[in-house]
Write a protein that holds these residues in place. Structure first.
Motif, PDB file in Angstrom:
ATOM      1  N   PRO A   1       0.827  -1.214   0.000  1.00 37.28           N
ATOM      2  CA  PRO A   1       0.000   0.000   0.000  1.00 37.28           C
ATOM      3  C   PRO A   1       0.861   1.265   0.000  1.00 37.28           C
ATOM      4  CG  PRO A   1       0.010  -1.022   2.175  1.00 37.28           C
ATOM      5  CD  PRO A   1       0.774  -1.936   1.267  1.00 37.28           C
ATOM      6  N   ASN A   2       0.205   2.396  -0.352  1.00 35.02           N
ATOM      7  CA  ASN A   2       0.873   3.693  -0.234  1.00 35.02           C
ATOM      8  C   ASN A   2       0.972   4.081   1.237  1.00 35.02           C
ATOM      9  OD1 ASN A   2       1.015   3.945  -2.990  1.00 35.02           O
ATOM     10  ND2 ASN A   2      -0.977   4.965  -3.125  1.00 35.02           N
ATOM     11  N   LYS A   3       1.842   5.042   1.522  1.00 36.03           N
ATOM     12  CA  LYS A   3       2.029   5.484   2.909  1.00 36.03           C
ATOM     13  C   LYS A   3       0.720   5.958   3.542  1.00 36.03           C
ATOM     14  CE  LYS A   3       6.887   6.738   2.729  1.00 36.03           C
ATOM     15  NZ  LYS A   3       7.862   7.775   2.383  1.00 36.03           N
ATOM     16  N   GLU A   4      -0.129   6.648   2.737  1.00 42.87           N
ATOM     17  CA  GLU A   4      -1.372   7.212   3.296  1.00 42.87           C
ATOM     18  C   GLU A   4      -2.384   6.130   3.650  1.00 42.87           C
ATOM     19  OE1 GLU A   4      -0.215   8.147   0.129  1.00 42.87           O
ATOM     20  OE2 GLU A   4       1.062   9.600   1.157  1.00 42.87           O
ATOM     21  N   GLN A   5      -2.133   4.906   3.209  1.00 41.38           N
ATOM     22  CA  GLN A   5      -3.070   3.822   3.506  1.00 41.38           C
ATOM     23  C   GLN A   5      -2.742   3.110   4.819  1.00 41.38           C
ATOM     24  OE1 GLN A   5      -2.535   2.273  -0.813  1.00 41.38           O
ATOM     25  NE2 GLN A   5      -4.292   1.162  -0.006  1.00 41.38           N
ATOM     26  N   VAL A   6      -1.660   3.529   5.451  1.00 43.82           N
ATOM     27  CA  VAL A   6      -1.171   2.780   6.613  1.00 43.82           C
ATOM     28  C   VAL A   6      -0.923   3.715   7.790  1.00 43.82           C
ATOM     29  CG1 VAL A   6       0.689   1.292   7.473  1.00 43.82           C
ATOM     30  CG2 VAL A   6      -0.024   1.131   5.078  1.00 43.82           C
ATOM     31  N   GLU A   7      -1.377   3.312   8.970  1.00 38.89           N
ATOM     32  CA  GLU A   7      -1.024   4.006  10.211  1.00 38.89           C
ATOM     33  C   GLU A   7      -0.383   2.994  11.151  1.00 38.89           C
ATOM     34  OE1 GLU A   7      -1.164   7.120  11.110  1.00 38.89           O
ATOM     35  OE2 GLU A   7      -2.351   7.979   9.484  1.00 38.89           O
ATOM     36  N   ILE A   8       0.642   3.435  11.862  1.00 44.31           N
ATOM     37  CA  ILE A   8       1.319   2.532  12.795  1.00 44.31           C
ATOM     38  C   ILE A   8       1.385   3.174  14.171  1.00 44.31           C
ATOM     39  CG2 ILE A   8       3.486   1.339  13.345  1.00 44.31           C
ATOM     40  CD1 ILE A   8       3.973   0.972  10.418  1.00 44.31           C
ATOM     41  N   GLN A   9       0.934   2.439  15.171  1.00 43.50           N
ATOM     42  CA  GLN A   9       1.064   2.865  16.569  1.00 43.50           C
ATOM     43  C   GLN A   9       2.274   2.173  17.161  1.00 43.50           C
ATOM     44  OE1 GLN A   9      -2.816   1.548  18.204  1.00 43.50           O
ATOM     45  NE2 GLN A   9      -2.840   3.522  19.242  1.00 43.50           N
ATOM     46  N   GLY A  10       3.088   2.909  17.896  1.00 40.91           N
ATOM     47  CA  GLY A  10       4.230   2.283  18.571  1.00 40.91           C
ATOM     48  C   GLY A  10       5.418   2.107  17.653  1.00 40.91           C
ATOM     49  N   GLU A  11       5.525   2.984  16.635  1.00 39.97           N
ATOM     50  CA  GLU A  11       6.628   2.865  15.681  1.00 39.97           C
ATOM     51  C   GLU A  11       7.988   2.924  16.389  1.00 39.97           C
ATOM     52  OE1 GLU A  11       5.413   5.157  12.304  1.00 39.97           O
ATOM     53  OE2 GLU A  11       6.889   4.197  11.005  1.00 39.97           O
ATOM     54  N   GLU A  12       8.011   3.621  17.548  1.00 40.77           N
ATOM     55  CA  GLU A  12       9.271   3.736  18.292  1.00 40.77           C
ATOM     56  C   GLU A  12       9.713   2.389  18.871  1.00 40.77           C
ATOM     57  OE1 GLU A  12       6.366   4.956  19.083  1.00 40.77           O
ATOM     58  OE2 GLU A  12       5.901   4.562  21.189  1.00 40.77           O
ATOM     59  N   ASN A  13       8.828   1.404  18.856  1.00 37.85           N
ATOM     60  CA  ASN A  13       9.186   0.082  19.389  1.00 37.85           C
ATOM     61  C   ASN A  13       9.735  -0.854  18.317  1.00 37.85           C
ATOM     62  OD1 ASN A  13       8.244   0.793  21.976  1.00 37.85           O
ATOM     63  ND2 ASN A  13       6.138   0.441  21.314  1.00 37.85           N
ATOM     64  N   LEU A  14       9.919  -0.301  17.119  1.00 33.92           N
ATOM     65  CA  LEU A  14      10.424  -1.127  16.021  1.00 33.92           C
ATOM     66  C   LEU A  14      11.940  -1.051  15.913  1.00 33.92           C
ATOM     67  CD1 LEU A  14       7.851  -0.165  13.236  1.00 33.92           C
ATOM     68  CD2 LEU A  14       8.067  -2.399  14.345  1.00 33.92           C
ATOM     69  N   GLY A  15      12.552  -2.176  15.655  1.00 35.65           N
ATOM     70  CA  GLY A  15      13.935  -2.198  15.216  1.00 35.65           C
ATOM     71  C   GLY A  15      13.931  -2.164  13.698  1.00 35.65           C
ATOM     72  N   THR A  16      14.956  -1.577  13.098  1.00 31.50           N
ATOM     73  CA  THR A  16      15.027  -1.510  11.638  1.00 31.50           C
ATOM     74  C   THR A  16      16.341  -2.113  11.169  1.00 31.50           C
ATOM     75  OG1 THR A  16      13.759   0.537  11.681  1.00 31.50           O
ATOM     76  CG2 THR A  16      14.906   0.032   9.631  1.00 31.50           C
ATOM     77  N   TYR A  17      16.239  -2.949  10.173  1.00 28.85           N
ATOM     78  CA  TYR A  17      17.429  -3.608   9.639  1.00 28.85           C
ATOM     79  C   TYR A  17      17.506  -3.349   8.142  1.00 28.85           C
ATOM     80  CZ  TYR A  17      20.399  -7.434   7.972  1.00 28.85           C
ATOM     81  OH  TYR A  17      21.376  -8.170   7.349  1.00 28.85           O
ATOM     82  N   THR A  18      18.634  -2.839   7.692  1.00 24.55           N
ATOM     83  CA  THR A  18      18.816  -2.647   6.251  1.00 24.55           C
ATOM     84  C   THR A  18      20.045  -3.415   5.795  1.00 24.55           C
ATOM     85  OG1 THR A  18      20.271  -0.721   6.393  1.00 24.55           O
ATOM     86  CG2 THR A  18      17.899  -0.288   6.414  1.00 24.55           C
ATOM     87  N   PHE A  19      20.071  -3.736   4.524  1.00 31.27           N
ATOM     88  CA  PHE A  19      21.227  -4.439   3.956  1.00 31.27           C
ATOM     89  C   PHE A  19      21.233  -4.152   2.463  1.00 31.27           C
ATOM     90  CE2 PHE A  19      18.883  -7.842   1.855  1.00 31.27           C
ATOM     91  CZ  PHE A  19      17.664  -7.747   2.499  1.00 31.27           C
ATOM     92  N   GLY A  20      22.235  -4.629   1.769  1.00 31.99           N
ATOM     93  CA  GLY A  20      22.299  -4.439   0.318  1.00 31.99           C
ATOM     94  C   GLY A  20      22.257  -2.961  -0.034  1.00 31.99           C
ATOM     95  N   SER A  21      21.200  -2.545  -0.743  1.00 33.36           N
ATOM     96  CA  SER A  21      21.085  -1.144  -1.151  1.00 33.36           C
ATOM     97  C   SER A  21      20.775  -0.239   0.037  1.00 33.36           C
ATOM     98  CB  SER A  21      19.961  -0.998  -2.182  1.00 33.36           C
ATOM     99  OG  SER A  21      18.701  -1.204  -1.550  1.00 33.36           O
ATOM    100  N   HIS A  22      20.399  -0.812   1.151  1.00 36.69           N
ATOM    101  CA  HIS A  22      19.990  -0.089   2.363  1.00 36.69           C
ATOM    102  C   HIS A  22      18.761   0.783   2.124  1.00 36.69           C
ATOM    103  CE1 HIS A  22      23.422  -1.526   4.600  1.00 36.69           C
ATOM    104  NE2 HIS A  22      24.175  -1.226   3.568  1.00 36.69           N
ATOM    105  N   ALA A  23      18.008   0.478   1.088  1.00 37.97           N
ATOM    106  CA  ALA A  23      16.827   1.277   0.786  1.00 37.97           C
ATOM    107  C   ALA A  23      15.592   0.755   1.518  1.00 37.97           C
ATOM    108  CB  ALA A  23      16.565   1.268  -0.714  1.00 37.97           C
TER     109      ALA A  23
END
Ligand SMILES: [Zn+2]
Ligand SMILES: [Zn+2]
Length: 297
Positions: free
Chosen positions: A198-220
């Motif tokens: 979905p597009n960004k406007e289709q999604v809401e997230i509560q508690g985003e600060e509780n997420l870990g983020t992992y990137t690799f490769g292109s890091h995109a």
């Protein structure tokens, strides 16, 4: 009969790891394809997309990099099972616990299970070619109460759209997605996760600060996961600098720029969806898209 089969089953040592390579282990399993493993529809396994091979003994899983103790552990309910995932990349590796609790005074080590999705490629263990069993863990008490989403509705207008809510397992991260109905017409990309885009406007997230983020490769593409329970939640498209973009191949750069408006969601975390009823498609991203090299110690 069972004993006979066991004695004839050849064992093989498979190497497994998380994605970032902080944790690498060897595990002795019946050689594929006779490694019988099952998918479970319980609240946590279905969110993780894990495929467990059990029961194993603790000595069947030997860490050659990292160790069991420093993996993040998550348990819930009566806390008899602990799920262990990499704190850096979120990949679920091992679980251990008791299907039957030891009696008082009984000194018995727990059963261990290994997530076959963490077994490295190139060793002849191909989950897509395996005849997986099914465990109806969802029917076992106590029933799981999905944490309720209480945030705002996504702003997007979606014709014929429907609002879905969901969460990680522990409830630290909760989501709302407005999208076309997720039914047989949907094609979700199946990996361990099941993605829609979905597009960004289709999604809401509560508690985003509780997420870990992992990137690799292109890091995109930032793969997010709940830091408490490890459940994969979404892809956070990263804003790359011109310098970072300049280092990408033209294909990858165009793909990345074209995805900037998206907020891909792992629909395994949405409530009320039977992922088995979806028209899922499999993308062999491992050989087609990635330049991933399996981590070695
Ligand atoms: Zn890792
Ligand atoms: Zn969580």
């Amino acid at each position: 009969m069972a004993a006979e089969q066991t004695s004839e089953t050849r064992l093989k040592v498979y190497r497994g790891s998380c994605h970032c390579g902080a944790y690498i282990f060897d595990t002795k399993l019946p050689e594929a394809p006779s490694v019988d493993a099952s998918e479970c529809n319980c609240s946590i396994c279905s969110r993780m997309g894990a495929i467990w091979k059990y029961p194993l003994r603790s000595e069947d899983i030997k860490f050659v990099k990292g160790d069991l103790a420093t993996l993040t552990g998550y348990s819930f309910g009566n806390k008899v099972i602990t799920f262990k995932f990499c704190p850096k990349c979120g990949i679920s590796l091992v679980a251990f616990g008791y299907s039957q609790l030891p009696k008082e005074g009984e000194n018995r080590e727990p059963d261990f299970a290994v997530n076959l999705r963490a077994i490295q490629q190139g060793q002849g263990l191909d989950i897509w070619k395996m005849d997986l069993g099914f465990t109806d863990g969802a029917s076992l008490p106590p029933a799981y109460e999905p944490p309720a989403y209480t945030g705002p509705e996504p702003k997007a207008e979606v014709e014929g759209g429907k609002l879905y809510t969901g969460s990680c397992h522990c409830g630290a991260v909760r989501v709302a997605v407005k999208t076309k109905p997720l039914d047989k017409t949907l094609t979700a990309l199946q990996q361990g996760c099941l993605w829609i885009y979905p597009n960004k406007e289709q999604v809401e997230i509560q508690g985003e600060e509780n997420l870990g983020t992992y990137t690799f490769g292109s890091h995109a593409w930032g793969k997010t996961f709940c830091k408490t329970c490890g459940i994969p939640v979404h892809n956070q498209i990263q804003a790359l600098t011109d310098q970072q973009l300049g280092k990408l191949s033209e294909d990858v750069r165009n793909f990345t720029l074209g995805a900037a408006h998206l907020k891909p969601i792992n629909i395994r975390i949405l409530n009320g969806i039977n992922t088995k009823e979806l028209n899922d498609s499999r993308v062999d991203g491992y050989s087609k898209l990635s330049t991933f090299v399996e981590p070695q110690p």
